[in-house]
Design an enzyme around this catalytic site. Structure first.
Site, short mmCIF file in Angstrom:
data_model
loop_
_atom_site.label_atom_id
_atom_site.label_comp_id
_atom_site.label_asym_id
_atom_site.label_seq_id
_atom_site.Cartn_x
_atom_site.Cartn_y
_atom_site.Cartn_z
N LYS A 153 0.86 -1.19 0.00
CA LYS A 153 0.00 0.00 0.00
C LYS A 153 0.90 1.24 0.00
O LYS A 153 1.26 1.76 1.06
CB LYS A 153 -0.94 -0.01 1.21
CG LYS A 153 -2.14 -0.92 0.97
CD LYS A 153 -3.13 -0.90 2.12
CE LYS A 153 -4.05 0.28 2.12
NZ LYS A 153 -5.14 0.22 1.14
N1 PMP Z 1 -7.28 -3.68 -3.16
C1 PMP Z 1 -6.87 -2.42 -3.01
C2 PMP Z 1 -6.27 -1.72 -4.18
C3 PMP Z 1 -7.03 -1.76 -1.77
O1 PMP Z 1 -6.63 -0.50 -1.62
C4 PMP Z 1 -7.62 -2.45 -0.70
C5 PMP Z 1 -7.82 -1.76 0.63
N2 PMP Z 1 -6.70 -1.89 1.44
C6 PMP Z 1 -8.02 -3.78 -0.90
C7 PMP Z 1 -7.83 -4.37 -2.13
C8 PMP Z 1 -8.62 -4.57 0.22
O2 PMP Z 1 -7.63 -4.84 1.19
P1 PMP Z 1 -8.01 -5.12 2.71
O3 PMP Z 1 -9.04 -6.18 2.70
O4 PMP Z 1 -6.71 -5.58 3.30
O5 PMP Z 1 -8.49 -3.85 3.28
#
Ligand code: PMP
Length: 296
Positions: A153
């Site tokens: 991220k």
């Molecule tokens: N894909 C992207 C591009 C994201 O930004 C997120 C949010 N973090 C997710 C998937 C989902 O990830 P998570 O379930 O860990 O929040």
């Protein structure tokens, strides 16, 4: 929405007023998008406020920082403890939590020694709301995994997400679905994608997506409830004929998609596996999963 006069944030070791928190306009993260961040949720449970999967989120934050050559002086426990303290000083229980690590002043394209840790939290309802979403396939592709670390991220990656979501909204849709560089279905700008067909669940495999913590939680719940889950490479034509589809993510939790490119999914949301999984997820985050499984 994010802070009021009484909001406290964590910045580099201290809890200070949100309105007094400042950063350098020379920060490399501001100029080039080299910061790393997370999105967590905390929930009010019978045993008090609990951050859902704090360890997994903070491990991913440290992994993102390592990939971007950003030094962090905190470990997972420190980060978790500081976050609980932050929730307490702000009197928050059902909250969204945003930690951000950003670089010091640097106009060069090389890492800085300085890194800053900022954590804030606010009350935020489910990001995409409760209604069925009308989704369009985006003209923007997800970033190529050979050009950056798509499993992290990193703030700069989200320019791609902003472009895709804005384009979808401008065209009258609720959200975008992005393909990868080979034309396979990948994910949404901020959530992972699942679809249901003939009683089985499908989701894009890792490699070209952010491996979401909610995604793996949902896969585990689905398997525990006896559903077959396949992680693979899918074309749009595989999705158009599906019975239902949904997004997963910390902010969206489990969000029902009612159509893709104006093609409606055949099942009513309440009769889908996604709906069943969303109920179980809602129970899991407040520590009542086992009771939920017996009810379902
Ligand atoms: N894909 C992207 C591009 C994201 O930004 C997120 C949010 N973090 C997710 C998937 C989902 O990830 P998570 O379930 O860990 O929040």
């Amino acid at each position: 929405m994010y802070y009021s006069n009484s909001t406290k944030v964590f910045l580099n070791g201290s809890f200070i007023s949100g309105k007094d928190a400042q950063s350098s306009t020379y920060s490399q993260s501001l100029h080039y998008g080299s910061g790393v961040f997370e999105g967590l949720r905390s929930y009010k449970t019978e045993e008090g406020t609990k951050i859902f999967k704090a360890q997994e989120h903070y491990e991913r934050l440290l992994y993102s920082a390592e990939k971007m050559h950003i030094k962090v002086n905190y470990n997972v426990d420190d980060l978790t403890n500081k976050t609980y303290e932050l929730l307490k000083v702000n009197n928050l229980s059902n909250a969204y939590i945003r930690p951000l690590i950003y670089s010091g002043a640097n106009m060069a394209l090389l890492p800085t020694e300085e890194s800053n840790l900022f954590i804030c939290a606010w009350k935020w309802d489910r990001y995409l709301g409760d209604g069925g979403l009308n989704v369009m396939t985006s003209r923007y592709e997800r970033p190529n995994p050979k050009s950056c670390h798509v499993d992290t991220k990193v703030t700069g990656h989200y320019t791609n997400s902003i472009l895709a979501s804005t384009d979808a909204k401008e065209k009258g849709y609720d959200e975008a679905l992005l393909l990868d560089q080979h034309g396979f279905v990948a994910e949404s700008p901020g959530a992972n994608f699942f679809f249901e067909k003939d009683g089985k669940i499908y989701t894009p495999r890792t490699g070209n997506i952010l491996p979401g913590i909610t995604r793996s939680t949902i896969i585990n719940i689905a398997k525990e409830l006896g559903y077959e889950v396949e992680e693979g490479l899918y074309h749009l034509k595989d999705v158009y004929g599906a019975d239902s589809a949904f997004f997963t993510g910390t902010a969206v939790e489990v969000a029902n998609i009612q159509s893709l490119d104006n093609v409606k999914f055949s099942k009513e949301w309440k009769g889908t596996i996604g709906y069943e999984l969303s109920l179980a997820y809602n129970q899991l985050v407040i520590g009542k999963y086992q009771q939920a499984v017996t009810i379902i």
